[in-house]
Design a protein around this motif. Structure first.
Motif, PDB file in Angstrom:
ATOM      1  N   PHE C  32       0.838  -1.205   0.000  1.00 15.48           N
ATOM      2  CA  PHE C  32       0.000   0.000   0.000  1.00 15.48           C
ATOM      3  C   PHE C  32       0.867   1.247   0.000  1.00 15.48           C
ATOM      4  O   PHE C  32       0.657   2.181  -0.782  1.00 15.48           O
ATOM      5  CB  PHE C  32      -0.935  -0.013   1.211  1.00 15.48           C
ATOM      6  CG  PHE C  32      -1.644   1.298   1.421  1.00 15.48           C
ATOM      7  CD1 PHE C  32      -2.682   1.695   0.579  1.00 15.48           C
ATOM      8  CD2 PHE C  32      -1.253   2.158   2.451  1.00 15.48           C
ATOM      9  CE1 PHE C  32      -3.312   2.924   0.764  1.00 15.48           C
ATOM     10  CE2 PHE C  32      -1.888   3.389   2.633  1.00 15.48           C
ATOM     11  CZ  PHE C  32      -2.931   3.773   1.790  1.00 15.48           C
ATOM     12  N   ASP C  35       2.660   1.607  -3.393  1.00 17.25           N
ATOM     13  CA  ASP C  35       1.712   2.025  -4.430  1.00 17.25           C
ATOM     14  C   ASP C  35       1.317   3.476  -4.289  1.00 17.25           C
ATOM     15  O   ASP C  35       1.232   4.229  -5.267  1.00 17.25           O
ATOM     16  CB  ASP C  35       0.418   1.190  -4.321  1.00 17.25           C
ATOM     17  CG  ASP C  35       0.501  -0.078  -5.163  1.00 17.25           C
ATOM     18  OD1 ASP C  35       1.557  -0.302  -5.780  1.00 17.25           O
ATOM     19  OD2 ASP C  35      -0.506  -0.831  -5.180  1.00 17.25           O
ATOM     20  N   ARG C  39       1.505   6.720  -6.697  1.00 13.77           N
ATOM     21  CA  ARG C  39       0.316   7.463  -7.110  1.00 13.77           C
ATOM     22  C   ARG C  39       0.441   8.952  -6.764  1.00 13.77           C
ATOM     23  O   ARG C  39       0.031   9.804  -7.546  1.00 13.77           O
ATOM     24  CB  ARG C  39      -0.948   6.886  -6.467  1.00 13.77           C
ATOM     25  CG  ARG C  39      -1.365   5.583  -7.129  1.00 13.77           C
ATOM     26  CD  ARG C  39      -2.579   4.978  -6.455  1.00 13.77           C
ATOM     27  NE  ARG C  39      -2.561   3.535  -6.622  1.00 13.77           N
ATOM     28  CZ  ARG C  39      -3.050   2.917  -7.689  1.00 13.77           C
ATOM     29  NH1 ARG C  39      -3.601   3.612  -8.661  1.00 13.77           N
ATOM     30  NH2 ARG C  39      -2.982   1.606  -7.790  1.00 13.77           N
ATOM     31  N   HIS C  60      -9.110   9.258  -6.606  1.00 15.64           N
ATOM     32  CA  HIS C  60     -10.106   8.180  -6.510  1.00 15.64           C
ATOM     33  C   HIS C  60      -9.416   6.859  -6.172  1.00 15.64           C
ATOM     34  O   HIS C  60      -9.867   6.093  -5.315  1.00 15.64           O
ATOM     35  CB  HIS C  60     -10.855   8.058  -7.835  1.00 15.64           C
ATOM     36  CG  HIS C  60     -11.768   6.880  -7.916  1.00 15.64           C
ATOM     37  ND1 HIS C  60     -13.053   6.907  -7.420  1.00 15.64           N
ATOM     38  CD2 HIS C  60     -11.577   5.634  -8.415  1.00 15.64           C
ATOM     39  CE1 HIS C  60     -13.618   5.737  -7.617  1.00 15.64           C
ATOM     40  NE2 HIS C  60     -12.729   4.930  -8.230  1.00 15.64           N
ATOM     41  N   SER C  61      -8.292   6.642  -6.837  1.00 15.85           N
ATOM     42  CA  SER C  61      -7.582   5.381  -6.660  1.00 15.85           C
ATOM     43  C   SER C  61      -7.034   5.235  -5.237  1.00 15.85           C
ATOM     44  O   SER C  61      -7.197   4.197  -4.605  1.00 15.85           O
ATOM     45  CB  SER C  61      -6.451   5.323  -7.689  1.00 15.85           C
ATOM     46  OG  SER C  61      -5.758   4.131  -7.547  1.00 15.85           O
ATOM     47  N   LYS C  63      -8.145   6.811  -2.682  1.00 15.34           N
ATOM     48  CA  LYS C  63      -9.313   6.747  -1.814  1.00 15.34           C
ATOM     49  C   LYS C  63      -9.761   5.310  -1.624  1.00 15.34           C
ATOM     50  O   LYS C  63     -10.001   4.851  -0.499  1.00 15.34           O
ATOM     51  CB  LYS C  63     -10.478   7.555  -2.430  1.00 15.34           C
ATOM     52  CG  LYS C  63     -11.741   7.542  -1.586  1.00 15.34           C
ATOM     53  CD  LYS C  63     -12.944   8.150  -2.315  1.00 15.34           C
ATOM     54  CE  LYS C  63     -13.540   7.152  -3.289  1.00 15.34           C
ATOM     55  NZ  LYS C  63     -14.781   7.642  -3.928  1.00 15.34           N
ATOM     56  N   GLY C  64      -9.817   4.549  -2.729  1.00 15.35           N
ATOM     57  CA  GLY C  64     -10.269   3.166  -2.677  1.00 15.35           C
ATOM     58  C   GLY C  64      -9.408   2.334  -1.753  1.00 15.35           C
ATOM     59  O   GLY C  64      -9.921   1.691  -0.819  1.00 15.35           O
ATOM     60  N   SER C  65      -8.090   2.356  -1.955  1.00 17.37           N
ATOM     61  CA  SER C  65      -7.253   1.481  -1.132  1.00 17.37           C
ATOM     62  C   SER C  65      -7.174   1.984   0.308  1.00 17.37           C
ATOM     63  O   SER C  65      -7.113   1.194   1.252  1.00 17.37           O
ATOM     64  CB  SER C  65      -5.870   1.275  -1.742  1.00 17.37           C
ATOM     65  OG  SER C  65      -5.437   2.421  -2.404  1.00 17.37           O
ATOM     66  N   THR C  67      -9.621   3.325   1.909  1.00 19.71           N
ATOM     67  CA  THR C  67     -10.847   2.835   2.528  1.00 19.71           C
ATOM     68  C   THR C  67     -10.662   1.394   2.983  1.00 19.71           C
ATOM     69  O   THR C  67     -11.003   1.017   4.102  1.00 19.71           O
ATOM     70  CB  THR C  67     -12.019   2.915   1.522  1.00 19.71           C
ATOM     71  OG1 THR C  67     -12.054   4.219   0.972  1.00 19.71           O
ATOM     72  CG2 THR C  67     -13.337   2.602   2.198  1.00 19.71           C
ATOM     73  N   ASN C  68     -10.094   0.612   2.061  1.00 15.97           N
ATOM     74  CA  ASN C  68      -9.892  -0.803   2.377  1.00 15.97           C
ATOM     75  C   ASN C  68      -8.921  -1.019   3.530  1.00 15.97           C
ATOM     76  O   ASN C  68      -9.058  -1.957   4.296  1.00 15.97           O
ATOM     77  CB  ASN C  68      -9.376  -1.550   1.155  1.00 15.97           C
ATOM     78  CG  ASN C  68     -10.531  -2.094   0.312  1.00 15.97           C
ATOM     79  OD1 ASN C  68     -11.610  -2.358   0.842  1.00 15.97           O
ATOM     80  ND2 ASN C  68     -10.302  -2.229  -0.977  1.00 15.97           N
ATOM     81  N   LEU C  69      -7.902  -0.134   3.646  1.00 12.48           N
ATOM     82  CA  LEU C  69      -6.890  -0.308   4.688  1.00 12.48           C
ATOM     83  C   LEU C  69      -7.358   0.245   6.030  1.00 12.48           C
ATOM     84  O   LEU C  69      -6.645   0.160   7.029  1.00 12.48           O
ATOM     85  CB  LEU C  69      -5.589   0.403   4.279  1.00 12.48           C
ATOM     86  CG  LEU C  69      -4.502  -0.387   3.539  1.00 12.48           C
ATOM     87  CD1 LEU C  69      -3.583  -1.109   4.515  1.00 12.48           C
ATOM     88  CD2 LEU C  69      -4.978  -1.350   2.516  1.00 12.48           C
ATOM     89  N   LYS C  86     -13.101  16.575 -10.424  1.00 17.42           N
ATOM     90  CA  LYS C  86     -14.314  16.336 -11.194  1.00 17.42           C
ATOM     91  C   LYS C  86     -15.006  17.638 -11.568  1.00 17.42           C
ATOM     92  O   LYS C  86     -15.511  17.796 -12.683  1.00 17.42           O
ATOM     93  CB  LYS C  86     -15.258  15.460 -10.360  1.00 17.42           C
ATOM     94  CG  LYS C  86     -16.358  14.821 -11.182  1.00 17.42           C
ATOM     95  CD  LYS C  86     -17.129  13.817 -10.346  1.00 17.42           C
ATOM     96  CE  LYS C  86     -18.344  13.324 -11.101  1.00 17.42           C
ATOM     97  NZ  LYS C  86     -19.170  12.473 -10.240  1.00 17.42           N
TER      98      LYS C  86
END
Lengths: 101, 570, 115
Positions: C32, C35, C39, C60-61, C63-65, C67-69, C86
């Motif tokens: 993580f 990566d 990023r 966004h990318s 944000k996703g990981s 959230t998961n971590l 956006k």
């Protein structure tokens, strides 16, 4: 199509009421109706007040009932047929086998 | 833990496609812990490659990935999967409705949002696995049904072919018959049979078996066999119906039967005899009169032998008169609105077209027009029979000679009928059947029938019963003749008729010798003083008729023995 | 909601993650971090404001990981970054990016302590 049954008070007669089309799709239901665990009964009444149509496999089912109820000794009465149903029974000359009222 | 919960469950192959390595790792670990095999892909292109290699059961697919996004990958995967159900679960933290809709449009089946929850994921995998299994079962059952259906259709086609071969040996091609029968590959239960009688005239039978397909075809076989066999052996309509009824009652399960109409056309007497049980009323067009003939008997195969009623209607039918038979397909022909053609419309067509020479086509047209485009015209059975002189029928009975067997050439048989049996049994069909074993005589069955029945009738009525044919000359005498016949036929003790038949084959033909002896008083044939044959003498003994066919007619004893030779050439 | 109100680490989520990952937990954390550094570099290159979509995608990318971590604060900052991209409000991009970078520094060391 739906079939309901009822017994007379003295348990001598089983009435089978047939609603809607009486055709091959009613085969099992009709059989279940007359092969009543309380039976066989002395006489059977087929009430066609709400029967809209009859096909040749229904005639076959009536013969099956007749056989079950004692063949030539069976007492089966078919009542309240509408004109179309009556016509089919007449063409087949089923009044020679059943009492049609 | 989780693996024990899933202990009994099948290991699934799950493809995980996500460009984010840490997310991929988490998913992979969750899925593996649940007992499944995994493969991973880092973008859309990779996902499609891995899909082809790994053949996963379920795909977990990230929506936003480099090279090829999840939407396009989903579309390609669904395409590759064909009719297999490969559920695609989109991995996304997208939350706007538009993006979610895009996932569904691409073929996505569900969503999983971050943070990944292993319980939710497990529920989804299990649910989709059940769906996948159901889908597989459905496909398998669908294929089985299709296969069974193919199989059934093939069997029915075989049955129909066999049936056609049995049923269509008759004379349906005769000029007096027009018919419309199911062109279906599958047997629809309607049967039409026609056969000439050896003594002239024709039997026609239209039958409608309950049910379609095999059960109906099975009943039709013996029906056709009995019909053709008995008709060509000279049996009467009533005998044939009784035999058919008994046979069908024996072989068909209770509740299966055959509605039928059988007609005998007598071209000579211009008469028709009709038996009708369970088929719709048939119509007789006599000149400009329309006559309905109502079904008045139970269908064939219901009543026991002794209860069966073979009584018929009899109508005069002049040359050019027609009779129309149909099964219920015509009356019940249905239009797009669900209305039936019905008897009223049918009768109207008749009334409007009584003088129309092609009434048959008019009826067919009316029914087809009534049903409109795409109506199922395959269940329409319609028959028209026209009375015409027999020689105009335009048929040869070559089917009678169609046998591979050479048959006996040299033989002799003796048959004796005694007492009561004389009253109740007609031996002519039986004798005819034996004679017909000689193939060369088959085409002559009309003559053979006439000779045998003349000889037997003479022996019984004039010999045994001692009736004088002179009586029949006047209407009163006619009645008296039958009264005496009825009376005497009850007192047959000690009486007999002996029939002795011999056949000698020659190179291309043969001689059939028939000797008939009866227990009657005979007659004084000497008195005729060798004047044989005189146009009037022996009247009532049918000798003139016999002489027209036989090369020798000779009486013996006290006139109670007669012997004839019938010579034939191939 | 401001990121200040959110904790750096969601200890419940981390405990579950540890259970799922077992021995691989350390590798996950390192992956993580590796990566995310990659990023962040990519996002930094979009700060000139010419490609708001790329800025949004990068946020966004992460944000996703995140959230998961189980990193609520980092995840929320990335969400704000994603929206800025956006709606093409790139003038605010630098400020959010700096916050994300600071938060990432914090969680990096906190995560390493968890291993």
């Amino acid at each position: 199509m739906s079939i309901t049954t009822s017994r007379s008070d003295d348990n001598a007669e089983l009435t089978i009421r047939i609603k809607g089309r009486f055709d091959f799709s009613s085969h099992q239901e009709f059989r279940d109706a007359y092969e009543n665990p309380e039976g066989p009964f002395e006489q059977y009444k087929i009430d066609m007040t709400e029967t809209t149509y009859l096909d040749s496999s229904a005639l076959g089912m009536l013969l099956l009932l007749r056989d079950y109820a004692g063949g030539d000794n069976a007492k089966i009465c078919i009542t309240n047929c509408n004109n179309d149903v009556r016509k089919i029974l007449t063409i087949s000359n089923f009044e020679q086998l059943f009492v049609i009222q | 833990m989780a693996s024990s919960v899933l202990g009994s469950q099948k290991t699934l192959k799950i493809l995980i496609a996500d460009d984010n390595q840490s997310d991929r790792m988490i998913l992979q670990n969750i899925v593996k812990k649940q007992g499944h095999d995994t493969a991973t892909a880092v973008d859309g292109v990779d996902a499609i490659e891995k899909f082809s290699e790994f053949r996963p059961d379920i795909v977990l697919l990230d929506a936003l990935m480099p090279r090829m996004d999840g939407f396009e990958a989903a579309r390609k995967i669904k395409l590759l999967a064909g009719e297999d159900l490969i559920p695609i679960i989109f991995l996304t933290s997208l939350s706007d409705a538009e993006s979610l809709a895009k996932c569904l449009e691409a073929g996505g089946d569900d969503f999983l949002s971050k943070p990944y929850n292993r319980i939710i994921l497990q529920a989804k995998i299990n649910a989709f696995n059940r769906m996948r299994i159901m889908h597989k079962t459905l496909l398998r059952q669908r294929d089985q049904i299709a296969e069974h259906n193919d199989h059934m259709m093939r069997e029915q086609q075989v049955a129909k072919t066999v049936f056609d071969n049995v049923a269509h040996v008759g004379c349906l091609g005769a000029n007096n018959i027009k018919h419309l029968l199911s062109p279906l590959a599958v047997f629809n239960g309607d049967v039409l049979l026609a056969c000439q009688k050896p003594s002239g005239g024709m039997h026609v039978l239209l039958g409608d078996f309950t049910g379609h397909g095999l059960p109906a075809a099975i009943g039709a076989m013996p029906l056709a066999e009995i019909f053709y066999g008995m008709t060509s052996k000279g049996y009467a309509l009533g005998d044939i119906l009784r035999e058919v009824n008994q046979k069908l009652r024996k072989i068909l399960p209770v509740g299966f039967f055959c509605c039928a109409c059988m007609a005998e056309l007598n071209f000579e007497q211009e008469e028709i005899e009709i038996w009708i049980g369970g088929l719709p009323d048939c119509y007789l067009v006599q000149g400009d009169q329309l006559l309905k003939v109502a079904s008045n008997r139970l269908p064939l195969g219901i009543l026991k032998g002794e209860a069966f009623d073979a009584r018929t209607y009899r109508f005069e039918m002049k040359h050019g008169d027609r009779v129309y038979l149909w099964s219920d397909g015509i009356v019940e022909a249905t239009n797009a609105k669900g209305e039936m053609f019905g008897e009223k419309r049918l009768q109207q067509v008749f009334e409007d077209n009584l003088q129309e020479p092609n009434l048959f086509e008019k009826i067919r047209r009316s029914v087809v027009d009534f049903m409109g485009e795409g109506g199922p015209s395959d269940d329409l059975t319609l028959v028209e029979l026209t009375m015409m002189p027999e020689k105009e029928l335009g048929i040869e009975n070559n089917y009678l000679t169609n046998t591979g067997l050479k048959g006996p050439q040299h033989w002799r048989m003796a048959y004796e009928l005694c007492s009561d049996s004389l009253a109740v049994f007609d031996p002519v069909p039986l004798l005819l059947q034996i004679v017909m074993e000689v193939p060369g005589l088959r085409t002559r069955n009309g003559e053979m029938f006439t000779i045998l029945s003349e000889l037997y009738t003479n022996a019984l009525e004039h010999g045994v019963l001692g009736l004088h044919s002179k009586l029949k000359a006047s209407p009163d005498g006619f009645a008296e003749y039958y009264r005496l016949r009825e009376e005497r036929i009850r007192q047959l003790d000690g009486h007999f008729v002996k029939v002795d038949v011999r056949h000698k084959g020659a190179v291309a033909g043969g001689v059939l010798t028939i000797r008939v002896e009866d227990s009657g008083k005979g007659f004084d044939y000497q008195k005729l003083d060798g004047k044989l044959p005189g146009p009037t003498c022996y009247s009532g003994r049918g000798t003139a008729l016999l002489l027209s066919m036989c090369s020798r007619v000779e009486y013996f004893g006290q006139g109670n023995i007669v012997e004839v030779d019938y010579e034939w050439q191939a | 909601m401001s990121s200040n109100d959110l904790s750096h680490l969601d200890m419940g989520a981390l405990a579950e993650l540890r259970e799922v990952m077992e021995d691989d937990f350390q590798i996950l954390v390192e992956t993580f971090i590796g990566d995310t550094i990659e990023r962040m570099r990519a996002i930094r290159a979009t700060l000139d404001g010419n490609d708001p979509d790329a800025f949004s995608r990068g946020c966004h990318s992460i944000k996703g990981s995140a959230t998961n971590l189980g990193l609520p604060a980092l995840s929320e900052l990335c969400r704000q970054g994603e929206l800025i991209g956006k709606f093409k409000q790139m003038e605010k991009a630098r400020e959010v990016f700096d916050s994300i970078e600071r938060e990432f520094e914090v969680v990096q060391s906190l995560l390493r302590e968890q291993v």
